[in-house]
Design an enzyme around this catalytic site. Structure first.
Site, PDB file in Angstrom:
ATOM      1  N   GLY A  30      60.666  -5.665  15.777  1.00  6.92           N
ATOM      2  CA  GLY A  30      59.822  -6.589  16.959  1.00  6.92           C
ATOM      3  C   GLY A  30      58.100  -6.689  17.896  1.00  6.92           C
ATOM      4  N   GLY A  35      62.089  -3.599  23.062  1.00  9.65           N
ATOM      5  CA  GLY A  35      63.694  -1.993  23.063  1.00  9.65           C
ATOM      6  C   GLY A  35      63.934  -1.495  21.932  1.00  9.65           C
ATOM      7  N   SER A 104      55.546  -3.296  13.330  1.00 10.42           N
ATOM      8  CA  SER A 104      55.597  -3.713  11.925  1.00 10.42           C
ATOM      9  C   SER A 104      55.599  -5.711  11.701  1.00 10.42           C
ATOM     10  CB  SER A 104      56.610  -3.662  11.048  1.00 10.42           C
ATOM     11  OG  SER A 104      58.442  -3.610  11.465  1.00 10.42           O
TER      12      SER A 104
HETATM   13  N1  LIG Z   1      69.144  -4.160  26.092  1.00 10.38           N
HETATM   14  C1  LIG Z   1      68.277  -3.748  26.914  1.00 10.38           C
HETATM   15  N2  LIG Z   1      68.402  -4.234  27.698  1.00 10.38           N
HETATM   16  C2  LIG Z   1      67.760  -4.322  29.226  1.00 10.38           C
HETATM   17  N3  LIG Z   1      66.728  -3.696  28.779  1.00 10.38           N
HETATM   18  C3  LIG Z   1      65.956  -3.171  27.767  1.00 10.38           C
HETATM   19  C4  LIG Z   1      67.534  -3.321  26.456  1.00 10.38           C
HETATM   20  N4  LIG Z   1      65.942  -2.691  25.696  1.00 10.38           N
HETATM   21  C5  LIG Z   1      65.139  -2.465  26.391  1.00 10.38           C
HETATM   22  N5  LIG Z   1      65.060  -2.136  27.307  1.00 10.38           N
HETATM   23  C6  LIG Z   1      63.908  -1.772  28.245  1.00 10.38           C
HETATM   24  O1  LIG Z   1      62.827  -2.724  27.820  1.00 10.38           O
HETATM   25  C7  LIG Z   1      62.086  -1.628  27.571  1.00 10.38           C
HETATM   26  C8  LIG Z   1      61.216  -1.501  26.304  1.00 10.38           C
HETATM   27  O2  LIG Z   1      61.721  -0.829  25.190  1.00 10.38           O
HETATM   28  P1  LIG Z   1      61.125   0.345  24.123  1.00 10.38           P
HETATM   29  O3  LIG Z   1      62.685   0.664  24.045  1.00 10.38           O
HETATM   30  O4  LIG Z   1      59.948   1.134  24.912  1.00 10.38           O
HETATM   31  O5  LIG Z   1      60.844  -0.811  23.964  1.00 10.38           O
HETATM   32  P2  LIG Z   1      59.914  -1.326  22.191  1.00 10.38           P
HETATM   33  O6  LIG Z   1      59.659   0.213  21.235  1.00 10.38           O
HETATM   34  O7  LIG Z   1      59.777  -2.447  21.109  1.00 10.38           O
HETATM   35  O8  LIG Z   1      58.526  -0.590  22.595  1.00 10.38           O
HETATM   36  C9  LIG Z   1      62.168  -0.550  28.185  1.00 10.38           C
HETATM   37  O9  LIG Z   1      61.765  -0.850  29.424  1.00 10.38           O
HETATM   38  C10 LIG Z   1      63.117   0.022  27.732  1.00 10.38           C
HETATM   39  O10 LIG Z   1      64.213   0.272  29.138  1.00 10.38           O
END
Ligand SMILES: Nc1ncnc2c1ncn2[C@@H]1O[C@H](COP(=O)(O)OP(=O)(O)O)[C@@H](O)[C@H]1O
Ligand SMILES: [Mg+2]
Length: 190
Positions: A30, A35, A104
């Site tokens: 993604g 997330g 990816s």
């Molecule tokens: N299900 C969710 N609901 C709300 N916020 C989320 C959720 N999943 C992730 N986030 C928030 O989105 C942001 C990015 O998440 P992250 O896991 O670091 O993304 P990625 O790894 O895809 O770059 C973080 O601030 C996280 O807390």
């Protein structure tokens, strides 16, 4: 019995070889900020409670070590995905359930990764959070830098993301909680 033909020693021998407990590669793809890392880590915690041996391969962390020689050109992204897929394959063969959290962005390389695994062993999870939401979150300030023209080859802004056509699971973290997303993926494993 385990994949080595030896009795399992991790407390789930009693449930035998239920498909739900077979090693898997859960490939989480993604946009940046969608997330992926959050989902992969939460899945790991849940799987641990279910008696699996989880391991998270996170793209950001791998770029600090195994892939530190790679940048964000198309060729380097392809090599990045290839290396991570090979490591995931080794880990799955060792009996682990591997969560890969990696942008990816290219369909072909995700399919190449899938081809390393047996049928049913590779679970593609598309974290399909809208670009506007990812950009609004911008946890590392990368979208802002890309918009200012300070970052080239940033996925979603000036480098393409090819969405999966037929992922095993799709989650949208703008409308689903982390736990709901974990539940959605776990339904693919049973
Ligand atoms: N299900 C969710 N609901 C709300 N916020 C989320 C959720 N999943 C992730 N986030 C928030 O989105 C942001 C990015 O998440 P992250 O896991 O670091 O993304 P990625 O790894 O895809 O770059 C973080 O601030 C996280 O807390
Ligand atoms: Mg991440």
């Amino acid at each position: 019995m385990s994949f080595l033909g030896l009795p399992r020693v991790f407390g789930f021998a009693e449930v035998g070889e239920r498909p739900a407990l077979q090693p898997k590669c859960i490939w989480v793809t993604g946009l940046p900020g969608a997330g992926k890392t959050t989902l992969a880590n939460a899945l790991g915690q849940r799987l641990h409670k279910l008696g699996r041996l989880p391991c998270v391969l996170d793209g950001d962390l791998l770029r600090l070590g195994l892939c530190r020689d790679l940048g964000f050109s198309e060729a380097d992204r392809i090599e990045n995905i290839r290396r991570v897929a090979e490591v995931a394959k080794l880990m799955v063969d060792a009996g682990l359930t591997v969560m890969v959290a990696l942008v990816s962005p290219f369909h072909a390389q995700r399919e190449t990764a899938r081809a390393l695994f047996s049928d049913g062993e590779f679970i593609e999870v598309f974290v399909d959070t809208p670009l506007e939401v990812c950009e609004h979150r911008d946890p590392k300030g990368m979208y802002a830098r890309a918009r200012r023209g300070q970052l080239k080859d940033f996925t979603g802004i000036n480098s393409r993301y090819e969405p999966p056509g037929h992922p095993e699971a799709r989650v949208d973290t703008s409308v689903m909680s982390v736990e709901e997303s974990v539940d959605r993926v776990l339904r693919c494993l049973t």
